[in-house]
Design a protein around this motif. Structure first.
Motif, mmCIF file in Angstrom:
data_model
loop_
_atom_site.group_PDB
_atom_site.id
_atom_site.type_symbol
_atom_site.label_atom_id
_atom_site.label_comp_id
_atom_site.label_asym_id
_atom_site.label_seq_id
_atom_site.Cartn_x
_atom_site.Cartn_y
_atom_site.Cartn_z
ATOM 1 N N TRP A 3 -19.699 16.741 7.500
ATOM 2 C CA TRP A 3 -19.837 16.029 6.232
ATOM 3 C C TRP A 3 -20.371 16.941 5.136
ATOM 4 O O TRP A 3 -20.143 16.718 3.954
ATOM 5 N N PHE A 6 -18.084 18.443 2.242
ATOM 6 C CA PHE A 6 -17.835 17.772 0.960
ATOM 7 C C PHE A 6 -18.804 18.247 -0.122
ATOM 8 O O PHE A 6 -18.456 18.356 -1.273
ATOM 9 N N MET A 57 -18.468 12.210 -2.853
ATOM 10 C CA MET A 57 -18.251 11.896 -1.432
ATOM 11 C C MET A 57 -19.295 12.588 -0.559
ATOM 12 O O MET A 57 -19.767 12.030 0.432
ATOM 13 N N LEU A 61 -21.887 10.587 1.900
ATOM 14 C CA LEU A 61 -22.050 10.869 3.326
ATOM 15 C C LEU A 61 -23.491 11.272 3.650
ATOM 16 O O LEU A 61 -24.032 10.915 4.692
ATOM 17 N N GLU A 75 -17.166 13.133 14.103
ATOM 18 C CA GLU A 75 -16.932 13.750 12.787
ATOM 19 C C GLU A 75 -15.490 14.193 12.517
ATOM 20 O O GLU A 75 -15.178 14.616 11.418
ATOM 21 N N ILE A 78 -13.778 12.935 9.403
ATOM 22 C CA ILE A 78 -14.308 13.499 8.145
ATOM 23 C C ILE A 78 -13.666 14.855 7.887
ATOM 24 O O ILE A 78 -13.340 15.189 6.755
ATOM 25 N N ALA A 81 -10.192 14.278 6.744
ATOM 26 C CA ALA A 81 -10.229 13.765 5.369
ATOM 27 C C ALA A 81 -10.515 14.898 4.388
ATOM 28 O O ALA A 81 -9.837 15.037 3.360
ATOM 29 N N PHE A 82 -11.477 15.724 4.707
ATOM 30 C CA PHE A 82 -11.864 16.808 3.801
ATOM 31 C C PHE A 82 -10.690 17.753 3.549
ATOM 32 O O PHE A 82 -10.348 18.051 2.394
ATOM 33 N N GLY A 144 -5.864 11.779 3.454
ATOM 34 C CA GLY A 144 -7.297 12.086 3.487
ATOM 35 C C GLY A 144 -8.139 10.903 3.060
ATOM 36 O O GLY A 144 -9.166 10.595 3.675
ATOM 37 N N TYR A 147 -8.238 8.347 5.876
ATOM 38 C CA TYR A 147 -9.128 8.798 6.958
ATOM 39 C C TYR A 147 -10.598 8.592 6.597
ATOM 40 O O TYR A 147 -11.398 8.158 7.417
ATOM 41 N N LEU A 148 -10.951 8.910 5.345
ATOM 42 C CA LEU A 148 -12.353 8.770 4.934
ATOM 43 C C LEU A 148 -12.767 7.292 4.960
ATOM 44 O O LEU A 148 -13.834 6.944 5.488
#
Ligand code: HEM
Length: 163
Positions: A3, A6, A57, A61, A75, A78, A81-82, A144, A147-148
Motif C-alpha cells: 500500500w 501509492f 489513495m 490506505l 496485498e 493493491i 491496482a497500483f 485497477g 481491483y482497489l
C-alpha cells in the motif's frame, strides 16, 4: 507493505505530469499556440490524478491500515491496482493525448488554433485512431480501479484479510 506504493507513486507524476507536462504548456509562447489542445488534458490528467489521486489513495490506505493493526492484509489486489492505475494512466498519456496534442501544436503553429481544434483536422482516420487509442489505457486504468474497490470492500467483507 504494498500500500505504501501509492504514497510514492505521486513523486513520479509530480515530476512528469505537473513538472514536465505543466512547464511545456506554461510559457507564454506555448500558451499562445497550445491553449486548450490535447496537451492540456495530458497535463491535467497526469498532474491531477497522478499526483493527488495517488496521494489520496495512499492516505486512504494508510488510514485504513491504522484503523485495524491486528489483521493481516492480502496485498496482491493493491499491487495489481497500483500497477494497473499507473500503467493505464501512462498509456493514456503516451498513446493518445501526447501524440494528438503534439500534432495539434504543429497544426496550430502552421495554420492557427482554430484549425488544430477543427473537425477537419481531428476527423481523418489517422487522428481518429490516435484518439481511440486512448481506450487501451483507459481500460487498463479501469481494471485497477475495480481491483482497489474490491480490496476496500474486502476489508469489511473479510475477503481481503488473511485468516
Ligand atoms: C500537481 C500540480 C498541478 C495540478 C494538479 C495541475 C492541474 C491542472 C489541470 C487539471 C489543468 C486543466 C485545467 C482546465 O482544463 O481548465 C491545468 C492546466 C494548466 N496547468 Fe497545471 N497543474 C499542476 C501543476 C502545474 C505546473 C507546475 C505548471 C507549469 C509550471 C502548470 C501549468 C498549467 C497551464 C499553463 C495550464 C493551462 C493549459 C491550457 O489552458 O491549455 N500546472 N493544470
Amino acid at each position: 507493505m504494498d500500500w505504501i506504493y501509492f504514497g510514492n507513486g505521486y513523486f513520479i507524476w509530480n515530476l512528469l505530469g505537473a513538472g514536465i507536462f505543466g512547464f511545456v504548456i506554461n510559457p507564454p509562447i506555448a500558451l499562445y499556440y497550445m491553449q486548450g489542445l490535447n496537451t492540456t488534458p495530458l497535463h491535467g490528467h497526469t498532474a491531477m490524478f497522478g499526483v493527488y489521486g495517488m496521494l489520496g489513495m495512499g492516505l486512504m490506505l494508510f488510514v485504513l491500515r491504522d484503523m485495524d493493526l491486528k489483521s493481516e492484509w492480502k496485498e496482491k489486489p493493491i499491487r495489481i491496482a497500483f500497477w494497473s492505475l499507473n500503467i493505464g494512466l501512462l498509456l493514456m498519456a503516451l498513446l493518445s493525448l501526447l501524440p494528438v496534442g503534439l500534432a495539434q501544436t504543429v497544426a496550430s503553429v502552421k495554420h492557427g488554433l482554430w484549425y488544430a481544434r477543427s473537425a477537419e483536422f481531428l476527423g481523418p482516420p489517422a487522428m481518429e485512431t490516435l484518439r481511440w487509442l486512448r481506450a487501451i489505457g483507459d481500460t487498463v486504468f479501469a481494471v485497477g480501479a475495480v481491483y482497489l474497490a474490491w480490496f476496500i470492500f474486502g476489508l469489511k467483507g473479510g475477503w481481503a484479510i488473511k485468516e
